[in-house]
Design a protein around this motif. Structure first.
Motif, PDB file in Angstrom:
ATOM      1  N   UNK A 124     -25.348  53.953  22.220  1.00  8.69           N
ATOM      2  CA  UNK A 124     -25.295  53.470  20.827  1.00  8.69           C
ATOM      3  C   UNK A 124     -25.991  54.126  19.923  1.00  8.69           C
ATOM      4  N   UNK A 125     -25.554  54.291  18.485  1.00  7.88           N
ATOM      5  CA  UNK A 125     -26.075  55.116  17.504  1.00  7.88           C
ATOM      6  C   UNK A 125     -26.578  53.953  16.535  1.00  7.88           C
ATOM      7  N   UNK A 126     -27.703  54.570  15.666  1.00  8.81           N
ATOM      8  CA  UNK A 126     -28.081  53.819  14.503  1.00  8.81           C
ATOM      9  C   UNK A 126     -28.884  54.567  13.481  1.00  8.81           C
ATOM     10  N   UNK A 127     -28.655  54.313  12.260  1.00  9.75           N
ATOM     11  CA  UNK A 127     -29.466  54.984  11.103  1.00  9.75           C
ATOM     12  C   UNK A 127     -30.553  54.204  10.747  1.00  9.75           C
ATOM     13  N   UNK A 128     -31.342  54.881   9.892  1.00  9.82           N
ATOM     14  CA  UNK A 128     -32.600  54.192   9.147  1.00  9.82           C
ATOM     15  C   UNK A 128     -32.317  53.928   7.836  1.00  9.82           C
ATOM     16  N   UNK A 129     -33.075  52.969   7.312  1.00 12.71           N
ATOM     17  CA  UNK A 129     -33.127  52.915   5.820  1.00 12.71           C
ATOM     18  C   UNK A 129     -34.540  52.979   5.416  1.00 12.71           C
ATOM     19  N   UNK A 157     -48.110  53.906  -0.605  1.00 12.46           N
ATOM     20  CA  UNK A 157     -47.970  53.305   0.843  1.00 12.46           C
ATOM     21  C   UNK A 157     -46.735  53.031   1.292  1.00 12.46           C
ATOM     22  N   UNK A 158     -46.401  53.211   2.618  1.00  9.40           N
ATOM     23  CA  UNK A 158     -45.011  52.877   3.058  1.00  9.40           C
ATOM     24  C   UNK A 158     -45.403  52.497   4.736  1.00  9.40           C
ATOM     25  N   UNK A 159     -44.654  51.541   5.285  1.00 11.58           N
ATOM     26  CA  UNK A 159     -45.065  51.272   6.577  1.00 11.58           C
ATOM     27  C   UNK A 159     -43.676  51.622   7.355  1.00 11.58           C
ATOM     28  N   UNK A 160     -44.123  51.747   8.657  1.00 12.17           N
ATOM     29  CA  UNK A 160     -42.806  52.061  10.005  1.00 12.17           C
ATOM     30  C   UNK A 160     -43.229  51.325  11.014  1.00 12.17           C
ATOM     31  N   UNK A 161     -42.318  51.270  11.931  1.00  8.53           N
ATOM     32  CA  UNK A 161     -42.666  50.660  13.117  1.00  8.53           C
ATOM     33  C   UNK A 161     -43.630  51.086  14.142  1.00  8.53           C
ATOM     34  N   UNK A 162     -44.045  52.377  13.975  1.00 12.66           N
ATOM     35  CA  UNK A 162     -44.949  52.821  14.900  1.00 12.66           C
ATOM     36  C   UNK A 162     -45.302  54.421  14.355  1.00 12.66           C
ATOM     37  N   UNK A 165     -43.000  57.732  15.084  1.00 18.54           N
ATOM     38  CA  UNK A 165     -41.431  57.614  15.155  1.00 18.54           C
ATOM     39  C   UNK A 165     -40.548  58.226  14.154  1.00 18.54           C
ATOM     40  N   UNK A 166     -39.329  58.118  14.378  1.00 20.46           N
ATOM     41  CA  UNK A 166     -38.376  58.753  13.130  1.00 20.46           C
ATOM     42  C   UNK A 166     -38.754  58.177  11.954  1.00 20.46           C
ATOM     43  N   UNK A 167     -38.850  56.825  11.500  1.00 17.28           N
ATOM     44  CA  UNK A 167     -38.949  56.281  10.436  1.00 17.28           C
ATOM     45  C   UNK A 167     -40.523  56.910   9.828  1.00 17.28           C
ATOM     46  N   UNK A 204     -43.088  49.663   0.466  1.00 15.72           N
ATOM     47  CA  UNK A 204     -41.802  50.227   0.788  1.00 15.72           C
ATOM     48  C   UNK A 204     -42.187  50.109   2.488  1.00 15.72           C
ATOM     49  N   UNK A 205     -40.859  50.153   3.186  1.00 13.67           N
ATOM     50  CA  UNK A 205     -40.660  50.388   4.362  1.00 13.67           C
ATOM     51  C   UNK A 205     -39.466  51.301   5.155  1.00 13.67           C
ATOM     52  N   UNK A 206     -39.998  52.052   5.945  1.00 14.55           N
ATOM     53  CA  UNK A 206     -38.886  52.931   6.681  1.00 14.55           C
ATOM     54  C   UNK A 206     -38.520  52.278   7.869  1.00 14.55           C
ATOM     55  N   UNK A 207     -37.459  52.058   8.454  1.00 16.01           N
ATOM     56  CA  UNK A 207     -36.996  51.490   9.669  1.00 16.01           C
ATOM     57  C   UNK A 207     -35.754  51.482   9.833  1.00 16.01           C
ATOM     58  N   UNK A 208     -35.230  50.915  11.012  1.00 12.26           N
ATOM     59  CA  UNK A 208     -33.814  50.864  11.604  1.00 12.26           C
ATOM     60  C   UNK A 208     -33.170  50.130  10.735  1.00 12.26           C
ATOM     61  N   UNK A 209     -32.038  50.331  10.188  1.00 10.53           N
ATOM     62  CA  UNK A 209     -30.963  49.403   9.167  1.00 10.53           C
ATOM     63  C   UNK A 209     -31.039  47.964   9.595  1.00 10.53           C
ATOM     64  N   UNK A 210     -30.982  47.986  11.019  1.00  9.13           N
ATOM     65  CA  UNK A 210     -30.481  46.651  11.442  1.00  9.13           C
ATOM     66  C   UNK A 210     -31.741  45.607  11.417  1.00  9.13           C
TER      67      UNK A 210
END
Length: 327
Positions: A124-129, A157-162, A165-167, A204-210
């Motif tokens: 599967x593939x997915x984008x980030x938002x 400041x912005x958050x990401x899952x790790x 990571x790409x975000x 703000x947060x950078x992360x997978x769109x889902x």
């Protein structure tokens, strides 16, 4: 329709409708196979594996189980493949980051992505938002407007899952293009970051769109841009980074399926042939769509080329950012 074309079309349709046991008559059915993921039960990676296992049982193998070998951000599962038989009984499912980015942020890895694994198929593939919450004025509706607001308010400041990571890297690159250094705050997953954002503690947060989809209806979370080369099918009204004038900001991630190094072409092709109809089934397509993922299959050669391209692309990016796992 000319009779020849009709027969050709009818034949293809009939082949597609054949039972799984007929589809895989090209090789002996395995007694048991396992899909290995480096992540815990209940997560996205595990969910995809369990859906695939259900579709492949009875065709590819009499029994297909899921094995969760968690730890070290997915590294344990990849390392384990080095000691497993390359006979088709073990298939690893892993995100691209562990193979395309980790080699550039870890000084030592217990595996070599381009040597220790045999590509089988993309899953599967997915984008980030890049999203903002109530801490950012409602008048801010684009990324350039957000960057201007962050700079003027010094709310960077912005958050990401790790970390790593790409975000995370998307946020850093975004700030650079806007002439501002955004401060990264790593979380253990995207959802905790989103909860802080919609609660007003984080802009703000950078992360997978889902991960953002369940929060959009309430209006406390709004995605300013998506990272794909084209608009994302799940939030088609949101423009991409590149549409908003941000150069070289097209990034997607994929989950891929691999066997241990040394798997024969026959074994790999048999697994690839089993995965193709499974990934095209409505159960998997619709199930993944609910999580913001697009089900997709590929040939082994296409996956190998994609891994090599992502591995080579991320090297200079990580180096320019200066991030390492020890930093």
């Amino acid at each position: 329709m000319p009779r020849r074309n009709f027969l050709k079309t009818a034949g293809a349709a009939a082949a597609a409708a054949l039972p799984a046991t007929r589809l895989f008559a090209q090789g002996p059915q395995l007694d048991m196979a396992r899909l290995i993921t480096g992540f815990a039960a209940g997560g996205t990676s595990d969910t995809l594996c369990r859906r695939l296992a259900s579709r492949m049982t009875g065709g590819y193998a009499r029994s297909v189980i899921v094995e969760n070998r968690t730890g070290a951000g997915g590294q344990i599962a990849i390392q384990a493949m080095k000691s497993l038989a390359a006979d088709g009984t073990s298939i690893l499912q892993t995100p691209m980051s562990m193979l395309g980015i980790y080699p550039h942020i870890y000084k030592k890895l217990p595996y070599e992505p381009l040597k220790d694994l045999t590509p089988v198929s993309i899953g599967c593939v997915f984008d980030f938002g890049f999203a903002v919450g109530p801490a950012v004025p409602a008048s801010v509706t684009t990324v350039p407007q957000y960057l201007a607001w962050a700079k003027s308010s010094n709310n960077v400041a912005f958050g990401s899952p790790a970390a790593g990571s790409v975000p995370h890297f998307i946020g850093v690159l975004l700030g650079r293009q806007g002439g501002i250094e955004l401060t990264h705050i790593p979380y253990r997953g995207t959802q905790p970051a989103i909860l802080d954002m919609i609660g007003g503690q984080l802009p703000a947060v950078s992360g997978p769109i889902g991960d953002f989809l369940p929060h959009l209806a309430g209006g406390k979370c709004r995605i300013l841009a998506t990272s794909g080369a084209a608009r994302n099918q799940f939030v088609g009204n949101v423009p991409t980074f590149t549409e908003q004038g941000l150069k070289d900001m097209a990034f997607s991630e994929w989950f891929g399926l691999f066997m241990p190094a040394g798997a024969s072409a026959e074994v790999v092709q048999r697994a690839s042939a089993a995965l193709r109809p499974a990934l095209a089934s409505p159960e998997i397509v619709e199930g993944l769509a609910a999580m913001g993922l697009k089900a997709e299959s590929s040939t082994p050669a296409e996956l190998a080329a994609r891994l090599k391209a992502d591995h080579d692309r991320w090297g200079p990016i990580v180096k320019s950012i200066g991030f390492t796992a020890e930093s």
